[in-house]
Design a protein around this motif. Sequence first.
Motif, PDB file in Angstrom:
ATOM      1  N   HIS A   1     -40.927 -25.203  -3.752  1.00 52.82           N
ATOM      2  CA  HIS A   1     -39.905 -25.688  -4.695  1.00 52.82           C
ATOM      3  C   HIS A   1     -40.521 -25.988  -6.046  1.00 52.82           C
ATOM      4  O   HIS A   1     -39.937 -25.683  -7.098  1.00 52.82           O
ATOM      5  CB  HIS A   1     -39.221 -26.934  -4.135  1.00 52.82           C
ATOM      6  N   ALA A   2     -41.717 -26.598  -6.054  1.00 53.39           N
ATOM      7  CA  ALA A   2     -42.364 -26.928  -7.322  1.00 53.39           C
ATOM      8  C   ALA A   2     -42.771 -25.668  -8.078  1.00 53.39           C
ATOM      9  O   ALA A   2     -42.623 -25.585  -9.310  1.00 53.39           O
ATOM     10  CB  ALA A   2     -43.594 -27.815  -7.068  1.00 53.39           C
ATOM     11  N   VAL A   3     -43.263 -24.653  -7.368  1.00 48.98           N
ATOM     12  CA  VAL A   3     -43.626 -23.397  -8.022  1.00 48.98           C
ATOM     13  C   VAL A   3     -42.387 -22.723  -8.607  1.00 48.98           C
ATOM     14  O   VAL A   3     -42.421 -22.180  -9.723  1.00 48.98           O
ATOM     15  CB  VAL A   3     -44.340 -22.465  -7.022  1.00 48.98           C
ATOM     16  N   ARG A   4     -41.287 -22.768  -7.860  1.00 53.28           N
ATOM     17  CA  ARG A   4     -40.026 -22.193  -8.376  1.00 53.28           C
ATOM     18  C   ARG A   4     -39.610 -22.892  -9.668  1.00 53.28           C
ATOM     19  O   ARG A   4     -39.258 -22.235 -10.659  1.00 53.28           O
ATOM     20  CB  ARG A   4     -38.932 -22.335  -7.329  1.00 53.28           C
TER      21      ARG A   4
ATOM     22  N   MET B   1     -46.624 -17.723  -4.398  1.00 50.54           N
ATOM     23  CA  MET B   1     -47.378 -18.620  -3.532  1.00 50.54           C
ATOM     24  C   MET B   1     -48.503 -17.875  -2.829  1.00 50.54           C
ATOM     25  O   MET B   1     -49.615 -18.388  -2.653  1.00 50.54           O
ATOM     26  CB  MET B   1     -46.448 -19.263  -2.502  1.00 50.54           C
ATOM     27  N   GLU B   2     -48.214 -16.611  -2.446  1.00 45.77           N
ATOM     28  CA  GLU B   2     -49.226 -15.806  -1.767  1.00 45.77           C
ATOM     29  C   GLU B   2     -50.415 -15.554  -2.688  1.00 45.77           C
ATOM     30  O   GLU B   2     -51.571 -15.588  -2.259  1.00 45.77           O
ATOM     31  CB  GLU B   2     -48.598 -14.486  -1.317  1.00 45.77           C
ATOM     32  N   LEU B   3     -50.124 -15.293  -3.965  1.00 43.04           N
ATOM     33  CA  LEU B   3     -51.185 -14.961  -4.919  1.00 43.04           C
ATOM     34  C   LEU B   3     -51.934 -16.189  -5.427  1.00 43.04           C
ATOM     35  O   LEU B   3     -53.133 -16.117  -5.686  1.00 43.04           O
ATOM     36  CB  LEU B   3     -50.591 -14.205  -6.112  1.00 43.04           C
ATOM     37  N   THR B   4     -51.237 -17.305  -5.607  1.00 44.64           N
ATOM     38  CA  THR B   4     -51.848 -18.484  -6.260  1.00 44.64           C
ATOM     39  C   THR B   4     -52.195 -19.607  -5.304  1.00 44.64           C
ATOM     40  O   THR B   4     -52.966 -20.501  -5.665  1.00 44.64           O
ATOM     41  CB  THR B   4     -50.912 -19.049  -7.337  1.00 44.64           C
TER      42      THR B   4
ATOM     43  N   ALA C   1     -43.354  -7.068  -9.658  1.00 47.82           N
ATOM     44  CA  ALA C   1     -44.062  -7.274 -10.923  1.00 47.82           C
ATOM     45  C   ALA C   1     -45.328  -8.093 -10.738  1.00 47.82           C
ATOM     46  O   ALA C   1     -46.166  -8.169 -11.632  1.00 47.82           O
ATOM     47  CB  ALA C   1     -43.138  -7.974 -11.924  1.00 47.82           C
ATOM     48  N   LEU C   2     -45.477  -8.720  -9.578  1.00 46.82           N
ATOM     49  CA  LEU C   2     -46.633  -9.573  -9.325  1.00 46.82           C
ATOM     50  C   LEU C   2     -47.665  -8.782  -8.553  1.00 46.82           C
ATOM     51  O   LEU C   2     -47.564  -8.596  -7.346  1.00 46.82           O
ATOM     52  CB  LEU C   2     -46.195 -10.812  -8.526  1.00 46.82           C
ATOM     53  N   HIS C   3     -48.688  -8.293  -9.263  1.00 43.64           N
ATOM     54  CA  HIS C   3     -49.686  -7.436  -8.644  1.00 43.64           C
ATOM     55  C   HIS C   3     -50.796  -8.275  -8.015  1.00 43.64           C
ATOM     56  O   HIS C   3     -50.965  -9.450  -8.294  1.00 43.64           O
ATOM     57  CB  HIS C   3     -50.282  -6.485  -9.691  1.00 43.64           C
ATOM     58  N   ASP C   4     -51.571  -7.635  -7.165  1.00 36.62           N
ATOM     59  CA  ASP C   4     -52.724  -8.307  -6.551  1.00 36.62           C
ATOM     60  C   ASP C   4     -53.840  -8.473  -7.582  1.00 36.62           C
ATOM     61  O   ASP C   4     -53.802  -7.906  -8.670  1.00 36.62           O
ATOM     62  CB  ASP C   4     -53.251  -7.478  -5.373  1.00 36.62           C
ATOM     63  N   GLY C   5     -54.856  -9.202  -7.164  1.00 36.12           N
ATOM     64  CA  GLY C   5     -56.055  -9.331  -7.988  1.00 36.12           C
ATOM     65  C   GLY C   5     -56.077 -10.565  -8.861  1.00 36.12           C
ATOM     66  O   GLY C   5     -56.986 -10.739  -9.656  1.00 36.12           O
TER      67      GLY C   5
END
Length: 950
Positions: free
Chosen positions: A219-222, A242-245, A272-276
Amino acid sequence: MALTSGLKSEDEPTLVGRDLELALIREHLHGTGEGRAVLLRGAAGIGKTRLMHEVLTDLDSDARVLTVKCQASGGAAYAAVRGLFAPLGLTDGDPARHPLLAGSAALVGSAALALPALTTDGDPDGRPADMYGVMHGLYWLTASLAAERPVVLAVDDLQWCDEASLSWLGFLLRRAEGLPVSLLLTLRTEVEPARPDVLDEMADASSCLTVDVEPLTDHAVRDMLAASLAVTPDAAVVARCMELTGGIPFLVQLLVRELKGRTRDAALDADALHDGLGHGTIARFHLDRLTPERLAVAKALAVLESDDIETVAALAGTTPGPAAGAVEALRTAGLLYPDSLAYRHDLMRQAVLDATPAEQLLALRERAARLLNDSGHPSDQVAVQLMHLPEVPEPWMVTVLRSAALGAEQRGAPATAGQYLSRALRHDLDDIELLSASARVLAHSDHPTALSRLEHALTLATDPRLRCRLVLQYVITSLGAQNSLRAFELVGETLPMVEAELGDAPDEQALRTLVEAMALVSGLDEKSTVRRVSERFRDHALPPGETAEERLLLGMLCALGTLEGRPAAELVPAAERVLRVGDVSLGGWGALGASLTLYLADEIRPVELVLTTLLEHAQKRGQAWNSALVSTTRAQVHMWAGNIAQALSDAQLAFDLVHRDLHVKSAVGPHCTLADVLVLRGDARKAEELLDLVRRPRLDQFTLESHTYMMSRARTRAALGDLDGALGHLVRCGDSLAEAGIGNPVLAPWWYDAAQVLADLGRFGEGRDVVDRVAPAVLRWGTPRAQGMLAVSRGVLTPGDTGIDELTEATRLLDGSPGRLENARAEYLLGRRLLERGDFEGARERLRRAIDIAVLCGDRQLLDQAVPALGAAGGRLRSGTESPTDALSGSERQVAERAAAGATNREIAEALFLTQRTVEFHLTSVYRKLGIRGRGELAAVLAAERRPVG
């Protein structure tokens, strides 16, 4: 070195997901709090600094907020402290002229002890500052600030705080109760701090709220994405973020900045959210697009952590103009704060360093050190760069590290000085001067390494004068390490060389005298070498005592003669010469040696005067250990003079300092002295608890401490009714003294106590053997007290009229002598014997005398025995045996005596190393126990207290 003003810039989103943490912190601080601390812990990028800023903006507007951000590259001794106090002008020009320091110095001077930490030059006198004294001064400086308005000290990135500042923060927190002072701290958990033990203690303190800052929730990330992108993300986007950060706010911010240019008016979706994405992704993305010249500026900024654009430009190999252009490019890329040359986050700075090849980075460090040195920067700033180098290949680097070490030592930070000198030794492991200097500072914390370096230096030294100085240093270090056997051997090896090679020049005579004195200091420390010292100095002529070195030697020769049991009348004139000058140079050993002679010879007054001078000197300089040492000795002197109330005050101060403040687990004297006083005050159980705290390794090997401990144990066991246990300690004490060749009968008068214990056990023959064995030594020492104690011992072991005659003679010898406690004991024993014979009138007279003297001295133990005996003899007390002041504890008496003398609460707190709140607490208790309303009545009550005569 301050928190950057751009801590929260315009493009950073509103703080989200931290409502619980903020509520806990606000509740804990209650505005600005009183002696409270908040420790924000978490991984890099978790939002600790952002949360700290939110707390600071929420504080009372009246609070004085002092902030500092610790640098990852390290800092000089007390660098964080100077960063905190710099905005107040306390680190500029001449801090001694600042009203806060000048005003305090005019009163007591404790705040002025902070000067070495606040200046870049260290102690104004050029001497090594006392580490405890500097922290004591900084505490009182903070207390002065807090007296004007609440103070908040905010320290960001505590894991990089310099060791001296971190130690002081822990020191402050332990004493901050009752002060309007709050600490707000952030700590990165994956970095090892300089002093993990200090951090653990701070985190465990009841006044410290530790907040483990966790990753943000979905919720906070949203909410963070929505606020930053003006687009409401769907569940898939939030899940992908959340998966990336991992919910790390800093990484979310990086992702937001990267996506702002992509999404514009388009919808945001998970694709739009790429890996890496990682800590260094954004930094590397922009670094790859910099020209070589601008990349060099980025690296220079990362290495220097400085706002000096000229130095940054020089390190980057350019001029200030192009360097400023590179800085603007880095700001545009979001790597730097908009109003400083600092990286927006250390993770970005670290990414720059990680992208720099190791060899190139070391070259940059070395070049940075050279630039700073050539441009006249303080040596400790240059040393920060040199400490990153694996070696110090050039002589100028060694010079810089030596200078930085001297500055750290003068600021009262020996640990930092030791780190600088240890690094300098890599240039030349056989540099005798460096070995000696590093051993000197390491002696405060690492005795084995210090002694090892001195041993190595001695193998290299060929000049006799240099060798003498190294041996003297070895002796002093060994005393701190509590093992002087090797030191005594070295002095013994050096003495023949001294006699053969040193001439008659005044400086060489002084050096020869010092070596001889240190042979005594080291040789008398442990029992196994006392006989050898006696043999070595048997025919040594007494020096005239005209110089400090001669007085040191003379004082130690007096101590030797006292241990041997030479006639007191022969030793007293020499000991009086030592104390007549009244200097406290050369460690005060000479004065303490002479004091031992004089007080055991019953010349009490000059000893009290010199000990008071030594104590005032130590307190003025904030030297807690020296204060404890002298207070212990003065308590023993007070007790020997029959002044139990004063003995309690000094003994309590000494114990509190070593146990509460210094945490010295190997201390013996303060525990034993306070235990002896408590036994006389009728609290043997508490005395035994104190003795159980003693943890000195090899205790049975030390000349004074071992016998002091055995006597204290014996008297405690006897007071608890364990006569056999007491006798065991006493016999072991006597055997140990004989084995060591110590012949003074009153140093540890085991025979006097043993005679009375054996008499109570009905073992009169054994007791007479003990007395006969010690009688020649008593007569040789020759003081009326010693002879009176001998007569007491014979009297209790001899039946009939002969025993009564011995006890009568004992009272005659002891009457009028400083041996008030022994006189009271003799009168009591005589009265009890007369009672047994049926002479009730004679018994009443003697028992009343015993009670009168015991009341004067405060000997509750004897009163508990004599008062019932007087009743059995048909007598009644003429007056009460209790004084209202008897109810005062040792700590309360310390405070009450100084308050009665006119000292303010702050002056009392500074002298006793207490907080003002503790002083107020003790005074309130004193008023209640004495039945008075305030300090105006205190002097009269204490003046009316019964005290020993003469």
